[in-house]
Design a protein around this motif. Sequence first.
Motif, PDB file in Angstrom:
ATOM      1  N   SER A 121       7.239 -23.827  45.622  1.00  0.00           N
ATOM      2  CA  SER A 121       7.608 -22.494  45.146  1.00  0.00           C
ATOM      3  C   SER A 121       6.563 -21.886  44.225  1.00  0.00           C
ATOM      4  CB  SER A 121       8.946 -22.580  44.398  1.00  0.00           C
ATOM      5  OG  SER A 121       8.798 -23.242  43.168  1.00  0.00           O
ATOM      6  N   ASN A 122       5.762 -22.749  43.563  1.00  0.00           N
ATOM      7  CA  ASN A 122       4.740 -22.291  42.620  1.00  0.00           C
ATOM      8  C   ASN A 122       5.323 -21.381  41.538  1.00  0.00           C
ATOM      9  OD1 ASN A 122       2.169 -22.316  41.591  1.00  0.00           O
ATOM     10  ND2 ASN A 122       1.471 -20.564  42.789  1.00  0.00           N
ATOM     11  N   GLY A 123       6.567 -21.697  41.134  1.00  0.00           N
ATOM     12  CA  GLY A 123       7.178 -20.980  40.024  1.00  0.00           C
ATOM     13  C   GLY A 123       7.861 -19.682  40.394  1.00  0.00           C
ATOM     14  N   GLN A 124       7.753 -19.254  41.651  1.00  0.00           N
ATOM     15  CA  GLN A 124       8.293 -17.948  42.004  1.00  0.00           C
ATOM     16  C   GLN A 124       9.816 -17.921  41.997  1.00  0.00           C
ATOM     17  OE1 GLN A 124       6.421 -17.506  45.803  1.00  0.00           O
ATOM     18  NE2 GLN A 124       8.171 -18.296  46.952  1.00  0.00           N
ATOM     19  N   HIS A 125      10.463 -19.106  42.011  1.00  0.00           N
ATOM     20  CA  HIS A 125      11.921 -19.161  41.991  1.00  0.00           C
ATOM     21  C   HIS A 125      12.473 -19.544  40.620  1.00  0.00           C
ATOM     22  CE1 HIS A 125      11.797 -18.501  46.218  1.00  0.00           C
ATOM     23  NE2 HIS A 125      11.352 -19.702  46.530  1.00  0.00           N
ATOM     24  N   PHE A 175      14.002 -31.110  34.909  1.00  0.00           N
ATOM     25  CA  PHE A 175      14.917 -30.253  35.667  1.00  0.00           C
ATOM     26  C   PHE A 175      15.482 -30.985  36.876  1.00  0.00           C
ATOM     27  CE2 PHE A 175      11.836 -27.141  33.840  1.00  0.00           C
ATOM     28  CZ  PHE A 175      12.723 -26.477  33.000  1.00  0.00           C
ATOM     29  N   ASN A 176      16.702 -30.577  37.266  1.00  0.00           N
ATOM     30  CA  ASN A 176      17.373 -31.131  38.438  1.00  0.00           C
ATOM     31  C   ASN A 176      17.909 -29.996  39.304  1.00  0.00           C
ATOM     32  OD1 ASN A 176      18.931 -33.435  39.917  1.00  0.00           O
ATOM     33  ND2 ASN A 176      20.514 -31.910  39.431  1.00  0.00           N
ATOM     34  N   GLU A 177      17.531 -30.005  40.582  1.00  0.00           N
ATOM     35  CA  GLU A 177      18.065 -29.095  41.604  1.00  0.00           C
ATOM     36  C   GLU A 177      18.137 -27.642  41.161  1.00  0.00           C
ATOM     37  OE1 GLU A 177      21.668 -30.569  43.292  1.00  0.00           O
ATOM     38  OE2 GLU A 177      20.683 -32.271  44.257  1.00  0.00           O
ATOM     39  N   ALA A 178      17.105 -27.167  40.484  1.00  0.00           N
ATOM     40  CA  ALA A 178      17.014 -25.761  40.084  1.00  0.00           C
ATOM     41  C   ALA A 178      18.161 -25.313  39.177  1.00  0.00           C
ATOM     42  CB  ALA A 178      16.942 -24.848  41.319  1.00  0.00           C
ATOM     43  N   PHE A 226      13.489 -23.203  34.616  1.00  0.00           N
ATOM     44  CA  PHE A 226      12.710 -22.043  34.167  1.00  0.00           C
ATOM     45  C   PHE A 226      11.339 -22.509  33.698  1.00  0.00           C
ATOM     46  CE2 PHE A 226      14.173 -23.815  30.248  1.00  0.00           C
ATOM     47  CZ  PHE A 226      13.294 -23.401  29.256  1.00  0.00           C
ATOM     48  N   LYS A 227      10.364 -21.638  33.804  1.00  0.00           N
ATOM     49  CA  LYS A 227       9.004 -21.915  33.323  1.00  0.00           C
ATOM     50  C   LYS A 227       8.594 -23.353  33.626  1.00  0.00           C
ATOM     51  CE  LYS A 227       8.979 -18.335  29.744  1.00  0.00           C
ATOM     52  NZ  LYS A 227       8.827 -18.013  28.309  1.00  0.00           N
ATOM     53  N   THR A 228       8.732 -23.730  34.906  1.00  0.00           N
ATOM     54  CA  THR A 228       8.526 -25.124  35.323  1.00  0.00           C
ATOM     55  C   THR A 228       7.160 -25.644  34.916  1.00  0.00           C
ATOM     56  OG1 THR A 228       9.947 -24.656  37.219  1.00  0.00           O
ATOM     57  CG2 THR A 228       8.674 -26.692  37.271  1.00  0.00           C
ATOM     58  N   LYS A 229       6.142 -24.863  35.174  1.00  0.00           N
ATOM     59  CA  LYS A 229       4.784 -25.317  34.864  1.00  0.00           C
ATOM     60  C   LYS A 229       4.608 -25.522  33.365  1.00  0.00           C
ATOM     61  CE  LYS A 229      -0.084 -23.997  35.587  1.00  0.00           C
ATOM     62  NZ  LYS A 229      -0.496 -25.276  36.216  1.00  0.00           N
ATOM     63  N   GLY A 250      14.458 -29.919  42.984  1.00  0.00           N
ATOM     64  CA  GLY A 250      14.526 -28.500  42.650  1.00  0.00           C
ATOM     65  C   GLY A 250      13.404 -27.704  43.266  1.00  0.00           C
ATOM     66  N   ASN A 251      13.062 -26.608  42.613  1.00  0.00           N
ATOM     67  CA  ASN A 251      11.967 -25.762  43.078  1.00  0.00           C
ATOM     68  C   ASN A 251      10.665 -26.357  42.574  1.00  0.00           C
ATOM     69  OD1 ASN A 251      13.709 -23.865  44.266  1.00  0.00           O
ATOM     70  ND2 ASN A 251      14.092 -22.936  42.269  1.00  0.00           N
ATOM     71  N   PHE A 252       9.876 -26.895  43.498  1.00  0.00           N
ATOM     72  CA  PHE A 252       8.676 -27.601  43.091  1.00  0.00           C
ATOM     73  C   PHE A 252       7.509 -26.639  42.929  1.00  0.00           C
ATOM     74  CE2 PHE A 252       4.895 -30.239  43.749  1.00  0.00           C
ATOM     75  CZ  PHE A 252       5.092 -31.129  42.716  1.00  0.00           C
ATOM     76  N   SER A 253       6.738 -26.832  41.847  1.00  0.00           N
ATOM     77  CA  SER A 253       5.551 -26.034  41.570  1.00  0.00           C
ATOM     78  C   SER A 253       4.333 -26.939  41.569  1.00  0.00           C
ATOM     79  CB  SER A 253       5.692 -25.335  40.213  1.00  0.00           C
ATOM     80  OG  SER A 253       6.820 -24.482  40.191  1.00  0.00           O
ATOM     81  N   PHE A 254       3.150 -26.353  41.537  1.00  0.00           N
ATOM     82  CA  PHE A 254       1.922 -27.148  41.500  1.00  0.00           C
ATOM     83  C   PHE A 254       1.735 -27.703  40.096  1.00  0.00           C
ATOM     84  CE2 PHE A 254       0.930 -24.440  45.189  1.00  0.00           C
ATOM     85  CZ  PHE A 254       0.526 -25.405  46.095  1.00  0.00           C
ATOM     86  N   THR A 255       2.558 -28.635  39.713  1.00  0.00           N
ATOM     87  CA  THR A 255       2.461 -29.190  38.364  1.00  0.00           C
ATOM     88  C   THR A 255       3.071 -30.579  38.336  1.00  0.00           C
ATOM     89  OG1 THR A 255       2.977 -28.762  36.030  1.00  0.00           O
ATOM     90  CG2 THR A 255       4.666 -28.169  37.634  1.00  0.00           C
ATOM     91  N   GLY A 256       2.513 -31.440  37.487  1.00  0.00           N
ATOM     92  CA  GLY A 256       3.030 -32.794  37.373  1.00  0.00           C
ATOM     93  C   GLY A 256       2.570 -33.680  38.517  1.00  0.00           C
TER      94      GLY A 256
END
Length: 623
Positions: free
Chosen positions: A422-426, A461-464, A468-471, A492-498
């Motif tokens: 998702s790259n944070g878009q969700h 976070f778990n399952e969105a 928020f502000k995942t990165k 959850g909504n996975f971003s390019f982080t971690g």
Amino acid sequence: MKRTQNMMMKKTMAIACVLATSLSVSFAQQWKPAGDKILTPWGEKLDAAKPHPEYPRPQLKRSGNWQNLNGLWKYKITTKDEKNIPTSWDGDILVPFAVESALSGVGKSVNKDQALWYHNDINLDKKVQKGKVLLHFGAVDWQCDVYVNGKHVGQHEGGFDPFSFDVTAALKKGAKQQVSIRVWDPTSDGPQPRGKQINNPHGIWYTPVTGIWQTVWLEAVPQTYIVNTKQTPDVDASSLTVSANLEGAQAGDMLLVEAHDQGKKVAESSVAAGTEAQLKIANPQLWSPDSPKLYDLKVKVVRKGKVVDEADSYFAMRKITVKKDAKGIQRMFLNDKFLFHYGPLDQGWWPDGLHTAPSDEALKFDVVKTKEMGFNMIRKHIKVEPARWYRHCDSLGIMVWQDMPSGDLGGNVWDMQPGKISNGQHDKDRTAASEAIYKKEWKSIMDVLHNFPSIVIWVPFNEAWGQFKTKEITEWTMKYDPSRLVNSASGGNFSFTGPIVDIHNYPDAAMPDPNIFGEKFVLVLGEFGGLGLPVEGHTWQQKDNWGYQSFKNKEELQRRYEEVIHNVSSLIPLGLSAAVYTQTTDVEVETNGLMTYDRKVIKIPEASLKEIHRKLYNVDVTK
């Protein structure tokens, strides 16, 4: 004459014993579990005169000068607007069990427009009538105001982290004191971290937990004392870094830290108070599930050659890292060795105590059974346990993935496509106040749990759920504690982080696509399974129980479980590094536990499970 005196003394002692027994029986008769829900074996035999009597803080233990305040308190439910300590009470409540629980003896709900008050007339033990006196709370959900002898001594917000107040100035002369507490908890009507609680329990959402749910205790400390410590191992350097937060430190004070192994001192460091001590641990024995080696630690404050405060702790030498295997796929390595992480999703709920286990024996039981079943890990699911639970994991050798309790749910877009990032878009837009509550409690939880070596992964976070502000949150967590890995968004909504990408899939095993993710991320199946078997006489309700896939008997359940574990084992050579099975026990209407909710029935024998799991730990990723 002497014989007559001895006979009179024996008679007096006998009368005293009878009186004590009578008082104990009378005390017990004031309390009984509320409602008609199932009870655990420990709940059935609970001694209401001394619930959870154990010392509650194993990572900073002072000898002697403490007093347990668990037991029967008075309670009253008022309107939220009521700010004055009540002068009359609704009845008795057994602390430390939440007011909604059976073991509280109350079993009533409290809504967002109400406040829950507690009151206790206590007699200070002589051992806590000297120096400073601290009033400690293991956990109170959620906003807590504390009064001692009518004086407001502090407020705390947070349902999962311990806190304390210096109440010395509020104490009266003599032993008799009064403690009053006001609690407000909006549960699912507020943005605060709450985990699985909801005002209208159904499905995977459970009964609210309001008020005190961990041990309340007093501690006498000197004018200069150790508030907390932070100890971090460095396996590569064979060293341990130790720092201590001190109250009342004076110029020239020294911090003396000693490491011991089975009573023998193996390292020592003395540094100025306020600075870090480095202990060299020669030929360290490393902690792992197969060999959970713990060292003892003594921390002392020294002034002009005299010890003014000291506390006992412990530590382990272990490290958790990420590096590529022979095929170029990222893997998790414990102490430089690949170890597949496999464990149950552990909610930590009890039919009689809700968030609170009926006893320390019960708390340990779940960990022991998990180990006997052949698991090497537990994912502690959106709940934080009392400190003693982590001590059991440390001692028994169970790795822990620690979730942050979720809150402020609703309004998220949740994209569960395993191949999509998702790259944070969700991410959810939360208010500034909601974000601040999350960040404050997450930091506090990480601080409080830092010293427990069994914790190897943080899960923000778990399952969105409120994600928020995942990165930002993930990268802050990684920076704040580089000694552990961070699983940014389990399912959850996975971003390019971690370093980890984690999907959930029910009931069958699945994994993130190694061709897309394997070169950059550790591949994890954060939840799967959920195979259900309701056991008559051991369910939360008589009907409408459920699992992700339900079975009629234990034999069918075991056959299907063997199938899903075979599928998991086939994914490990392809790049899967961890899996989490749902779940340790049934919870309320969910009947997908390996044990019933009351812990009286184990659905698949421990020895059978251990044999089934053996294949998961024999994969060689170096070829």
